[in-house]
Each structure stands twice: as C-alpha cells, then as structure tokens.
Design a protein around this motif. Structure first.
Motif, mmCIF file in Angstrom:
data_model
loop_
_atom_site.group_PDB
_atom_site.id
_atom_site.type_symbol
_atom_site.label_atom_id
_atom_site.label_comp_id
_atom_site.label_asym_id
_atom_site.label_seq_id
_atom_site.Cartn_x
_atom_site.Cartn_y
_atom_site.Cartn_z
ATOM 1 N N GLY A 162 5.292 -8.551 42.963
ATOM 2 C CA GLY A 162 6.475 -9.193 43.535
ATOM 3 C C GLY A 162 7.651 -9.208 42.572
ATOM 4 O O GLY A 162 8.768 -8.791 42.910
ATOM 5 N N GLY A 163 7.420 -9.670 41.334
ATOM 6 C CA GLY A 163 8.508 -9.870 40.371
ATOM 7 C C GLY A 163 9.214 -8.577 40.011
ATOM 8 O O GLY A 163 10.455 -8.525 39.966
ATOM 9 N N ALA A 164 8.454 -7.518 39.762
ATOM 10 C CA ALA A 164 9.067 -6.257 39.336
ATOM 11 C C ALA A 164 9.958 -5.695 40.440
ATOM 12 O O ALA A 164 11.061 -5.203 40.182
ATOM 13 N N GLY A 234 -5.346 0.512 43.064
ATOM 14 C CA GLY A 234 -4.388 1.479 43.590
ATOM 15 C C GLY A 234 -4.518 1.756 45.081
ATOM 16 O O GLY A 234 -3.942 2.720 45.601
ATOM 17 N N THR A 235 -5.246 0.908 45.793
ATOM 18 C CA THR A 235 -5.389 1.109 47.240
ATOM 19 C C THR A 235 -4.163 0.557 47.961
ATOM 20 O O THR A 235 -3.702 -0.536 47.641
ATOM 21 N N CYS A 236 -3.664 1.314 48.925
ATOM 22 C CA CYS A 236 -2.400 0.913 49.556
ATOM 23 C C CYS A 236 -2.523 0.803 51.074
ATOM 24 O O CYS A 236 -2.861 1.782 51.740
ATOM 25 N N PHE A 237 -2.261 -0.367 51.576
ATOM 26 C CA PHE A 237 -2.237 -0.615 53.020
ATOM 27 C C PHE A 237 -0.943 -1.320 53.369
ATOM 28 O O PHE A 237 -0.447 -2.125 52.579
ATOM 29 N N ARG A 238 -0.449 -1.073 54.564
ATOM 30 C CA ARG A 238 0.640 -1.917 55.081
ATOM 31 C C ARG A 238 0.035 -3.150 55.744
ATOM 32 O O ARG A 238 -1.119 -3.125 56.179
ATOM 33 N N LEU A 239 0.842 -4.177 55.871
ATOM 34 C CA LEU A 239 0.431 -5.390 56.585
ATOM 35 C C LEU A 239 0.048 -5.016 58.022
ATOM 36 O O LEU A 239 0.846 -4.390 58.728
ATOM 37 N N ASP A 605 6.006 -13.566 45.561
ATOM 38 C CA ASP A 605 4.704 -13.019 45.157
ATOM 39 C C ASP A 605 3.706 -13.256 46.283
ATOM 40 O O ASP A 605 4.088 -13.702 47.382
ATOM 41 N N GLY A 606 2.431 -12.996 46.016
ATOM 42 C CA GLY A 606 1.414 -13.095 47.068
ATOM 43 C C GLY A 606 1.209 -14.504 47.586
ATOM 44 O O GLY A 606 0.559 -14.691 48.623
ATOM 45 N N ILE A 621 3.115 -7.309 49.457
ATOM 46 C CA ILE A 621 3.816 -8.215 48.524
ATOM 47 C C ILE A 621 5.123 -7.556 48.084
ATOM 48 O O ILE A 621 6.183 -8.184 48.039
ATOM 49 N N MET A 622 5.051 -6.266 47.802
ATOM 50 C CA MET A 622 6.247 -5.547 47.332
ATOM 51 C C MET A 622 7.325 -5.498 48.420
ATOM 52 O O MET A 622 8.507 -5.727 48.152
ATOM 53 N N ALA A 623 6.897 -5.205 49.658
ATOM 54 C CA ALA A 623 7.874 -5.091 50.749
ATOM 55 C C ALA A 623 8.561 -6.442 50.977
ATOM 56 O O ALA A 623 9.789 -6.513 51.147
#
Ligand SMILES: Cc1cc2nc3c(=O)[nH]c(=O)nc-3n(C[C@H](O)[C@H](O)[C@H](O)COP(=O)(O)OP(=O)(O)OC[C@H]3O[C@@H](n4cnc5c(N)ncnc54)[C@H](O)[C@@H]3O)c2cc1C
Ligand code: SF4
Length: 638
Positions: A162-164, A234-239, A605-606, A621-623
């Motif tokens: 989140g922060g970055a 490193g696993t990536c999923f969208r909400l 953040d999360g 979290i990033m989105a």
C-alpha cells in the motif's frame, strides 16, 4: 531477558540431543554444529510475549521431569530423557502441546537451516545470477547522523504494497512525499544468504508473529523497504467481483468494478504480471497437474509478478534474480526518482493530529546492526497516510489514542488461514527447483477454498509439520522426494489486534467452526490429487491422522471428528483491522481510506478491506492505495 540463561542453554542442548540424534542419512552430531548459537540469535528477535512463553516453557519442561522420573529433565539419563519426550508428545492438553510444538519448531528451523544438515538432504541454495552495485540515491536515507526536522505535503508510514504505491502516485503527481519505513533496505546482494538469515532480518519478529487462539497460527509479515512484497510468493489476483458487490451492499461503499479497472491495469503493467511459464513450474507443479488431470479437475499456472523467473525456488526469502517485482524494484525507485524521500530503519511512533494541517509525526531510527535507538525525525505533514499493514496500523492508532471512540479499530481481522500437505514419491522431486507457488486449481474458489502451490526450503517445512519424531525424521530424510501443495480459506470468522498495557501487541484469532469443514475437504482433495499422481505417503497436517498411506486411509479421515486444534495452519494475509465503510459507526475509514473524523489522515494498506478476499491480496491492496492517492492528490490541488 533477551538472552537465554546458562540453565536454559543446558536444557536446550539436552533437548536437541534427544530430538535430533545422528542417523545414517544425516550423520551430523547436533553438538558439533551451531544450532544453539543460531537459536540464541533467533531468541533475541522474538516478540517479548513469545520469549516469556519460552522461558516459562523451559522451566515447565525441566521440572516436569520430577513427575516423570523424579529428577529434572537435564538430570535424567539419556534413555529416560527420550522416554520423557515421548511422554510429552502424547499430551493432548492444547496449551502444553503448543508449548512443546513451538519449542520443537524453533529447534527444527535452526537445525535444518545448518548447511551441514541440509546438504545431507540434497538441498542447496540456487546460484545467484544477478549482482549489483548497491543502488545509491540521495533520497534514500538508510541511517542518518543527526536528528531531522521536516515539513512536507505527504508523509507515508510503511513502504509495502500500500505505502509504496501511494507514495509513488503522489510523488509522480508532483507532491512532496516523505516515506518512513521501520525495516532495513535489502537488495539482490542480500538474497544469496541463507533463507533463515533473511527471515531474521526482513521478517517482523524473526518470522515468529503468531495469533493466539484455537489453533495457534503463525502469521508472518515483512519488515523491510518493500514491506511484505519483498518476501511474498508473487501470486497475483484481482479482487473477485462478488466480494466487491458484498462490500458495496453491506458497507455502503459504492465502488464500481469499472472504476477500479484502470487501477488494476496500472498495477499489472507496473508489476509485469503474467502467467508462470510451464518450464519453471518444477516437478511439484507437474505432479499436481498430473493428479488434477487424472481426477478431471481444472488447474493452471498462476499469474505472477515475476517475468523471466528462473524457478530459483525462494520467493519468500527475497528473489535472488530480481525476477519477482516487489515494490523496492518499481514503485519505490519511481517515487524516489520523482523526489520522494525514504527513511529506512525508522519506526513512526508518535502521531499528533493537527486541525490546521494533517499531523505531526515523530519517528525513531534504530541501528540495524546493534538494535539501539538513536536519532529522531520530526515531520509536519499536510496529509498523513498510514500503510504499516493490518497488524501494525491499528496498533499505531491505538498507541496514539487517535480514535478512542471507534470500537472497530483492530477488530474484524481476517487472515486467510492456510494448510498444506506434503506428499512423498518414489522418485526425486527436488521441490526447490522451480516456482514454490506456481500452479493453482480453480475448483471450490467460489466456496471459499483457493488451492495454490506451497513449497518451502527444508527448515521451514520441518517447522510446519507436527508428527512424531520418528515420522518427522523419515519425512526430512526423504525431503528430496517430497512435494507439497496447499490452500487458503476465506475466513468465516474474525479476530482482533489488541495493544496490551505494556505496549505489546496481541493478535487474537479463533478458527470458525464452519472453516473446519473447508479444511477437511481441502486436505482430502489434495491427498486424492497426490495419490492420483503416484504419491506413496502424505503428511496431512491433521494431528490425529498425521500420515496417510493410500486412498483407504481417506475413509478414516472422513470419519474423524476433527477439532480446530487438530490442524497445523499458517496464515499470510492479515486484513481488515481498520475496515472501510460509509458509516463511522460501522467502520474506521471512508471509501477513499480517510479516517472517519480525522481529516487528512488516510489508511492505504490491507487493513481497510471489510472482509476476506478469498484470493491473495497484494494486487488489490495496490489498486486501492493508488485510488486513495488520486483522491489525496485532488484534495491537495483543490
Ligand atoms: C510469506 C508470504 C507470502 C505471501 N505471498 C503473497 C502472494 O503470493 N500474493 C499476494 O497477493 N500476497 C501475498 N502475501 C501477502 C502480501 O504480501 C501482503 O498482504 C501485502 O504486502 C500487505 O501490504 P500492506 O501494505 O498492507 O503491508 P506490508 O506490505 O506488510 O507493508 C507494511 C510496511 O510498513 C512498515 N511499518 C509498519 N509499522 C511501521 C511504523 N510504525 N513505522 C514505519 N514503518 C512501519 C513495515 O515494516 C512494512 O514494511 C504474502 C505474505 C507472506 C508473509
Ligand atoms: S522462483 Fe521466485 S525466487 Fe526464484 S526466480 Fe522465480 S520469482 Fe525469483
């Protein structure tokens, strides 16, 4: 208090000799390698409550010998010591069982992370293919020589998912940004170290953060520039869309998937997300694929933020090839390039909200080598963004008494409790050659069970499996022939983060009974998959049935009346402790992450997610952090 006493060391040494005797396949004498030294170092990194737990445990274990053999443990003959440990292993009373389990896990981690031991198992560290000059930037301060006083538009606490992202977006919009990160700065030059050394340095509390409840669940998080993204899989999923719909319905968020889509696309582009290549899935991926096909199920490689991944097999210990795109490789350098300043080794401790501008923040630098506190940083910020993660952000709010009348701070914790099974085959698998979490199965995701790879180096599998000493030895000696796979469960229950009067954090979480059934189903299906792929025996992680040798044993599993404390679980996704919602009496932050009643203080953040996602959360979290940052930008410019 931070050190083990001479008596405790004596108990440990005797304990290790009984627990880990020489064997034909591991002809290593525990006294001749540095296990005790390594345990002493780990002990110092543990949270205070766990250290107290261990100190108490040593005493109970030592003096319990009086009841068993009329002598304290260390005074018993070696044969009686073995009998005494057997006696302890049969104890069912959960607090005592857990006390022993934690001690044994610590011993296993420190024993199997010794090169003399893991080399006997055929395990070796992958060669490091990238070496770099340490990245220099005037905007990255790893350790200052004096106190610092600053005024800035935005202060961000935390440099993880989140922060970055929030910092980068705001810096790119032209705002002054200061980031405080409690952890140290690591790069690829560190990642040829032993996994164990990385855990000690880049994980909070030496990787021993744990929930207290039924069962006890290790819930590690990262503490480093890059946060947990540095050491994640490193696993990536969208909400999932249905989860967003639920949030909108129950917490009045009014966020559409259409609005989120550009944020997801931007994250996916920045992280170079793509499906894992089959040639680096390794033998585990291939075995699971085979089992899934035999059973007629659906599986596929996971989408990951690791283009050019070489299958070096240690994503959770820092990627040694820089294939995995953690935030220290993209969002952080981009933020610095746009003028943001990052202070590492600096823990934000004091927050004083101001009514004419956002807040004053005081952070303390800690020397990463000595652990000594030294200089301070004082920041006046128009906007403050808290992004310390779901276990730290509520503590910071509570410590500073920012929201005395909001009872939701620290509550509604979800963790995606997770289980894994380990299957032994006749042939070599060498699970460390390949992506540890590269393959997944879609079956039952809708029902709240998400199956994904879950391989760890020997030391961490050794710590996670609780079976008898003999079975454990046999498992580890044959680790080269072992494959593991796991799943996470979308929580039906909730826990909470509490700040004790001493200032220590306590994470309380009880597994919901409904989730017990999900675990039973998930473990059973994984056993079926591995047997279909040719496994000889499977370690289930279920206490009353730790090992199954064929499909016939699954009937016994079906008949088991399982308790929550019968399961060996881990958790990697704490979320929800400052949940988002439109109403202040139901939530902590509003739909853009601004804390209800505290203008210009945001959370990114999360912790803001109102419920479990059912899938890995980093990308979401990033989105959301990027969306909050855009809102802050609008606030600052209008
Ligand atoms: C082993 C492991 C594997 C994982 N694998 C995956 C995966 O494959 N896919 C996925 O989507 N997710 C994964 N996750 C989870 C994911 O990485 C996290 O959910 C995500 O990084 C959380 O983001 P965050 O911003 O909430 O916190 P973090 O990324 O944890 O960042 C918080 C940062 O804030 C810092 N901080 C905290 N308090 C302070 C303070 N007071 N002052 C200064 N700094 C502070 C911390 O040191 C930390 O660096 C994994 C997690 C673990 C532990
Ligand atoms: S498997 Fe993980 S650690 Fe290895 S190269 Fe790929 S991303 Fe990096």
């Amino acid at each position: 208090m931070k050190n083990l006493s001479p008596t405790e060391i004596r108990i440990l040494k005797s304990f290790l000799r009984v627990l880990l005797p020489r064997s034909n396949k591991i002809p290593v004498d525990v006294d001749e390698i540095k296990v005790v030294e390594s345990l002493e170092v780990q002990f110092k990194a543990l949270p205070r409550l766990i250290r107290i737990h261990f100190k108490l445990g040593f005493r109970i274990f030592q003096w319990g010998g009086l009841l068993y053999g009329a002598k304290p443990f260390t005074w018993l003959s070696p044969a009686r010591q073995v009998g005494y440990l057997d006696f302890w292993e049969r104890i069912h009373f959960y607090p005592l069982r857990m006390m022993l389990r934690l001690l044994i896990s610590m011993c296993y981690v420190n024993y199997y992370s010794q090169p003399e031991v893991y080399q006997c198992l055929g395990y070796s560290l992958p060669p490091v293919t990238v070496k770099r000059e340490r990245a220099e930037s005037n905007n990255l301060v790893i350790f200052p020589k004096k106190d610092i006083f600053l005024k800035t538009e935005v202060c961000v606490i935390g440099s993880g998912a989140g922060g970055a992202v929030a910092a980068k977006h705001l810096a790119a919009h032209g705002h002054e940004v200061v980031i405080l990160e409690e952890g140290d700065f690591f790069d690829v030059n560190n990642f040829n170290e032993e996994p164990y050394d990385i855990v000690r340095k880049a994980y909070r509390d030496g990787g021993f953060e744990t929930t207290i409840g039924f069962p006890l669940i290790i819930t590690p998080t990262g503490r480093a520039v890059g946060g947990t993204t540095l050491i994640n899989s490193g696993t990536c999923f969208r909400l999932p869309e249905n989860v967003l719909e639920k949030w909108n319905e129950q917490w009045g968020l009014d966020i559409s998937y259409k609005e989120l889509a550009p944020y997801f696309e931007d994250v996916e582009k920045t992280l170079h997300i793509e499906e894992a290549k089959e040639d680096v899935l390794g033998n585990i991926g291939l075995k699971v694929k085979k089992g899934i096909e035999v059973l007629g199920l659906q599986g596929h490689p996971l989408r990951r933020n690791a283009p050019g991944c070489q299958g070096a097999g240690r994503c959770c210990f820092g990627c040694p090839t820089e294939a995995k795109k953690s935030t220290n490789l993209n969002y952080i350098p981009e933020a610095l390039r746009h003028g943001a300043q990052l202070y590492a080794n600096c823990r934000a401790e004091t927050i004083i909200p101001k009514y004419d501008y956002g807040a004053e923040v005081i952070g303390t630098f800690v020397d990463p080598k000595t652990g000594q506190k030294c200089h301070q940083i004082h920041i006046k910020a128009e906007i403050l963004i808290l992004a310390g993660g779901s276990l730290q952000t509520p503590l910071l709010i509570k410590k500073n008494q920012l929201l005395l009348h909001n009872s939701h701070v620290g509550r509604h914790l979800t963790i995606h409790p997770a289980a894994k099974v380990i299957a032994r085959f006749d042939e070599d698998i060498e699970g460390w050659k390949g992506i540890p979490q590269g393959y997944c199965m879609d079956e039952w995701r809708e029902a709240g069970i998400n199956f994904e790879g879950a391989f760890t180096p020997p030391a961490y599998s050794a710590a996670a499996v609780s079976v008898s000493r003999q079975q454990h030895r046999s498992l580890m000696e044959n680790y080269r022939q072992c494959a593991s796979f796991g799943f996470l469960v979308s929580d039906s229950g909730q826990g909470r983060v509490v700040r004790l009067p001493t200032g220590d954090p306590l994470v309380l979480y009880n597994l919901h009974r409904q989730d017990l059934e999900k675990f039973k189903k998930g473990i059973r299906l994984l056993c079926q998959i591995f047997f279909a792929a040719g496994a000889r025996e499977i370690y289930t992680g279920i206490h009353p049935l730790p090992r199954v040798n064929g499909m016939g044993d699954l009937v016994i599993m079906d008949q088991l009346k399982m308790k929550r404390t019968d399961l060996d679980l881990g958790a990697f996704h704490p979320l929800g402790t400052c949940r988002m919602g439109s109403k202040p009496n139901q939530s902590v932050v509003g739909p853009f992450g601004e804390i209800h009643g505290l203008k210009n203080i945001f959370i990114a953040d999360g912790s803001v997610f109102p419920s479990s996602l059912g899938v890995n959360p980093m990308v979401t979290i990033m989105a959301f952090a990027a969306r909050s940052a855009d809102h802050v930008h609008r606030r600052l410019t209008h």
